[in-house]
Design a protein around this motif. Structure first.
Motif, PDB file in Angstrom:
ATOM      1  N   LEU A   8      38.277  57.866  30.075  1.00  0.00           N
ATOM      2  CA  LEU A   8      38.034  56.523  29.552  1.00  0.00           C
ATOM      3  C   LEU A   8      38.472  55.464  30.550  1.00  0.00           C
ATOM      4  N   LEU A   9      39.622  55.721  31.191  1.00  0.00           N
ATOM      5  CA  LEU A   9      40.117  54.783  32.204  1.00  0.00           C
ATOM      6  C   LEU A   9      39.151  54.697  33.377  1.00  0.00           C
ATOM      7  N   LEU A  10      38.649  55.856  33.803  1.00  0.00           N
ATOM      8  CA  LEU A  10      37.685  55.894  34.908  1.00  0.00           C
ATOM      9  C   LEU A  10      36.414  55.139  34.548  1.00  0.00           C
ATOM     10  N   LEU A  11      35.942  55.322  33.319  1.00  0.00           N
ATOM     11  CA  LEU A  11      34.744  54.628  32.855  1.00  0.00           C
ATOM     12  C   LEU A  11      34.958  53.109  32.832  1.00  0.00           C
ATOM     13  N   LYS A  12      36.159  52.678  32.451  1.00  0.00           N
ATOM     14  CA  LYS A  12      36.460  51.252  32.417  1.00  0.00           C
ATOM     15  C   LYS A  12      36.512  50.656  33.827  1.00  0.00           C
ATOM     16  N   VAL A  13      37.048  51.446  34.772  1.00  0.00           N
ATOM     17  CA  VAL A  13      37.063  50.999  36.173  1.00  0.00           C
ATOM     18  C   VAL A  13      35.638  50.858  36.686  1.00  0.00           C
ATOM     19  N   LEU A  14      34.801  51.856  36.374  1.00  0.00           N
ATOM     20  CA  LEU A  14      33.391  51.798  36.772  1.00  0.00           C
ATOM     21  C   LEU A  14      32.682  50.636  36.091  1.00  0.00           C
ATOM     22  N   SER A  15      33.061  50.367  34.846  1.00  0.00           N
ATOM     23  CA  SER A  15      32.477  49.249  34.109  1.00  0.00           C
ATOM     24  C   SER A  15      32.807  47.923  34.774  1.00  0.00           C
ATOM     25  N   LEU A  94      32.177  48.408  28.059  1.00  0.00           N
ATOM     26  CA  LEU A  94      33.379  49.232  27.948  1.00  0.00           C
ATOM     27  C   LEU A  94      34.637  48.410  28.225  1.00  0.00           C
ATOM     28  N   VAL A  95      34.449  47.289  28.926  1.00  0.00           N
ATOM     29  CA  VAL A  95      35.551  46.353  29.173  1.00  0.00           C
ATOM     30  C   VAL A  95      35.364  45.167  28.237  1.00  0.00           C
ATOM     31  N   SER A  96      36.406  44.809  27.507  1.00  0.00           N
ATOM     32  CA  SER A  96      36.303  43.733  26.520  1.00  0.00           C
ATOM     33  C   SER A  96      36.050  42.379  27.171  1.00  0.00           C
ATOM     34  N   GLN A  97      35.433  41.489  26.406  1.00  0.00           N
ATOM     35  CA  GLN A  97      35.172  40.141  26.889  1.00  0.00           C
ATOM     36  C   GLN A  97      36.480  39.404  27.213  1.00  0.00           C
ATOM     37  N   ARG A  98      37.510  39.664  26.422  1.00  0.00           N
ATOM     38  CA  ARG A  98      38.807  39.025  26.662  1.00  0.00           C
ATOM     39  C   ARG A  98      39.381  39.448  28.007  1.00  0.00           C
ATOM     40  N   PHE A  99      39.289  40.755  28.295  1.00  0.00           N
ATOM     41  CA  PHE A  99      39.808  41.255  29.579  1.00  0.00           C
ATOM     42  C   PHE A  99      39.002  40.681  30.742  1.00  0.00           C
ATOM     43  N   LYS A 100      37.681  40.576  30.552  1.00  0.00           N
ATOM     44  CA  LYS A 100      36.825  40.010  31.602  1.00  0.00           C
ATOM     45  C   LYS A 100      37.231  38.567  31.905  1.00  0.00           C
ATOM     46  N   LEU A 101      37.446  37.772  30.859  1.00  0.00           N
ATOM     47  CA  LEU A 101      37.835  36.371  31.064  1.00  0.00           C
ATOM     48  C   LEU A 101      39.196  36.268  31.736  1.00  0.00           C
ATOM     49  N   THR A 103      40.510  38.459  33.775  1.00  0.00           N
ATOM     50  CA  THR A 103      40.270  38.834  35.167  1.00  0.00           C
ATOM     51  C   THR A 103      39.618  37.686  35.935  1.00  0.00           C
ATOM     52  N   TYR A 104      38.703  37.001  35.276  1.00  0.00           N
ATOM     53  CA  TYR A 104      38.010  35.854  35.883  1.00  0.00           C
ATOM     54  C   TYR A 104      39.014  34.778  36.311  1.00  0.00           C
ATOM     55  N   PHE A 105      39.919  34.398  35.408  1.00  0.00           N
ATOM     56  CA  PHE A 105      40.897  33.356  35.727  1.00  0.00           C
ATOM     57  C   PHE A 105      41.889  33.819  36.795  1.00  0.00           C
ATOM     58  N   VAL A 106      42.293  35.076  36.735  1.00  0.00           N
ATOM     59  CA  VAL A 106      43.235  35.612  37.723  1.00  0.00           C
ATOM     60  C   VAL A 106      42.606  35.624  39.115  1.00  0.00           C
ATOM     61  N   LEU A 107      41.356  36.088  39.211  1.00  0.00           N
ATOM     62  CA  LEU A 107      40.665  36.147  40.505  1.00  0.00           C
ATOM     63  C   LEU A 107      40.505  34.757  41.114  1.00  0.00           C
ATOM     64  N   ASN A 108      40.112  33.790  40.299  1.00  0.00           N
ATOM     65  CA  ASN A 108      39.935  32.428  40.806  1.00  0.00           C
ATOM     66  C   ASN A 108      41.263  31.808  41.239  1.00  0.00           C
ATOM     67  N   PHE A 109      42.318  32.066  40.456  1.00  0.00           N
ATOM     68  CA  PHE A 109      43.637  31.547  40.805  1.00  0.00           C
ATOM     69  C   PHE A 109      44.103  32.133  42.142  1.00  0.00           C
ATOM     70  N   LEU A 110      43.939  33.448  42.295  1.00  0.00           N
ATOM     71  CA  LEU A 110      44.349  34.103  43.537  1.00  0.00           C
ATOM     72  C   LEU A 110      43.514  33.619  44.733  1.00  0.00           C
ATOM     73  N   ALA A 111      42.236  33.335  44.491  1.00  0.00           N
ATOM     74  CA  ALA A 111      41.364  32.846  45.564  1.00  0.00           C
ATOM     75  C   ALA A 111      41.842  31.489  46.073  1.00  0.00           C
ATOM     76  N   VAL A 112      42.206  30.596  45.162  1.00  0.00           N
ATOM     77  CA  VAL A 112      42.693  29.269  45.553  1.00  0.00           C
ATOM     78  C   VAL A 112      44.036  29.389  46.265  1.00  0.00           C
ATOM     79  N   ILE A 113      44.915  30.257  45.779  1.00  0.00           N
ATOM     80  CA  ILE A 113      46.211  30.486  46.431  1.00  0.00           C
ATOM     81  C   ILE A 113      45.992  31.010  47.848  1.00  0.00           C
ATOM     82  N   ALA A 114      45.067  31.962  47.988  1.00  0.00           N
ATOM     83  CA  ALA A 114      44.767  32.516  49.311  1.00  0.00           C
ATOM     84  C   ALA A 114      44.212  31.431  50.234  1.00  0.00           C
ATOM     85  N   ALA A 115      43.330  30.585  49.700  1.00  0.00           N
ATOM     86  CA  ALA A 115      42.724  29.518  50.502  1.00  0.00           C
ATOM     87  C   ALA A 115      43.769  28.529  51.005  1.00  0.00           C
ATOM     88  N   SER A 116      44.847  28.359  50.252  1.00  0.00           N
ATOM     89  CA  SER A 116      45.902  27.421  50.659  1.00  0.00           C
ATOM     90  C   SER A 116      46.570  27.861  51.958  1.00  0.00           C
TER      91      SER A 116
END
Length: 301
Positions: A8-15, A94-101, A103-116
């Motif tokens: 199940l974990l592998l499927l979620k990673v693939l998802s 297989l990945v919930s909408q809540r988890f996707k959102l 992840t979305y905010f975390v990725l964008n936050f990290l991108a801005v931090i990296a850009a700094s």
């Protein structure tokens, strides 16, 4: 053998990999580096480009923003994709909408931090890029042609940021950019024909829905003809080394594309046409190596 929990974990990673289209991100990152080595900074040693920390940060930040863009686009298109892409949609769910959102905010936050790390201008650029992707996914993608235009613009933005970093303004670079932009714009419009069933169900106002498939095909054909123009210029006017072979092949494939476009009727036909354009784009990434096959070997030291 994997137990049920590990499967199940592998499927979620693939998802999640499917949602963010990891294969596309890898190709874009490779394209950014190849464009930097061969086109934007050809006078620099390969080692200096490859091990440039600022470039690495820009590529990583681009990858995170693009991944976030795929997630937010998937979030808004969840119902439409159930109709257009039922198999992929089932994997994505297989990945919930809540988890996707999250992840979305975390990725964008990290991108801005990296850009700094690079500069304040990089922070402003990537913040604007993130906002552009969100406003496109939330509002603009439903507007006929404007949505396609914005989508194509956002798609070439990762190359634009590298272009700004190296501050290399040459006509040959502009011509490459025009070729890529027109090709991606045509691909976006083909996707409207491919996804017309889901778009109708979700009240999307795309060109095929408002003006009909024939009008859409005429507009796409005009875009393809326009794409052939920079291809011919890059073959005959600019020095692109052996990459002229790639552009010659492109001209042949694009002429074939127009012929197949007017014969297309079913969704599977448009999927094939979409794949032809995708193949041209991916070949173009590796085709950069043809600019000078010996270039990397001569610049390693």
């Amino acid at each position: 053998m994997l137990n049920r929990r590990n499967k199940l974990l592998l499927l979620k990673v693939l998802s999640l990999f499917s949602v963010v289209r990891g294969y596309n991100i890898l190709v874009i990152a490779l394209a950014q580096y190849l464009a930097s080595i061969y086109i934007l900074a050809p006078e620099l040693p390969v080692r200096k480009v490859v091990f440039d920390v600022n470039l690495f940060v820009i590529v990583i930040a681009s990858a995170m923003v693009i991944a976030g863009g795929y997630i937010i686009n998937n979030f808004y298109d969840a119902e439409k994709d159930l109709i257009n892409k039922p198999r992929k949609s089932m994997l994505d769910r297989l990945v919930s909408q809540r988890f996707k959102l999250t992840t979305y905010f975390v990725l964008n936050f990290l991108a801005v931090i990296a850009a700094s790390y690079v500069s304040f201008r990089a922070v402003f650029f990537f913040s604007s890029y993130i906002f552009g992707i969100w406003i496109y996914s939330h509002k603009l993608k439903k507007i006929p042609f404007l949505g396609n235009f914005i989508s194509a613009t956002l798609a070439i933005t990762p190359f634009f940021v590298v272009f700004i970093y190296y501050k290399n303004i040459q006509p040959v670079i502009f011509m490459h950019a025009v070729f890529l932009f027109l090709l991606i714009l045509a691909r976006e419009m083909i996707k409207d024909l491919e996804n017309i069933s889901g778009d109708l169900a979700q009240n999307y106002r795309t060109i095929p829905i408002i003006y009909g498939s024939r009008t859409s095909k005429i507009l796409i054909s005009l875009l393809i003809l326009l794409t052939i123009v920079p291809s011919l210029l890059l073959i005959f006017k600019f020095d692109v080394g052996h990459m002229n072979l790639y552009f010659m092949l492109c001209v042949i494939l694009l002429v074939l594309f127009i012929f197949l476009l007017f014969k297309a009727k079913a969704r599977k036909d448009y999927v094939w046409l979409h794949n032809i354009l995708k193949l041209i784009i991916v070949m173009g990434v590796f085709g950069i190596l043809l600019i000078d096959v010996d270039l990397v070997l001569n610049r390693i030291l």
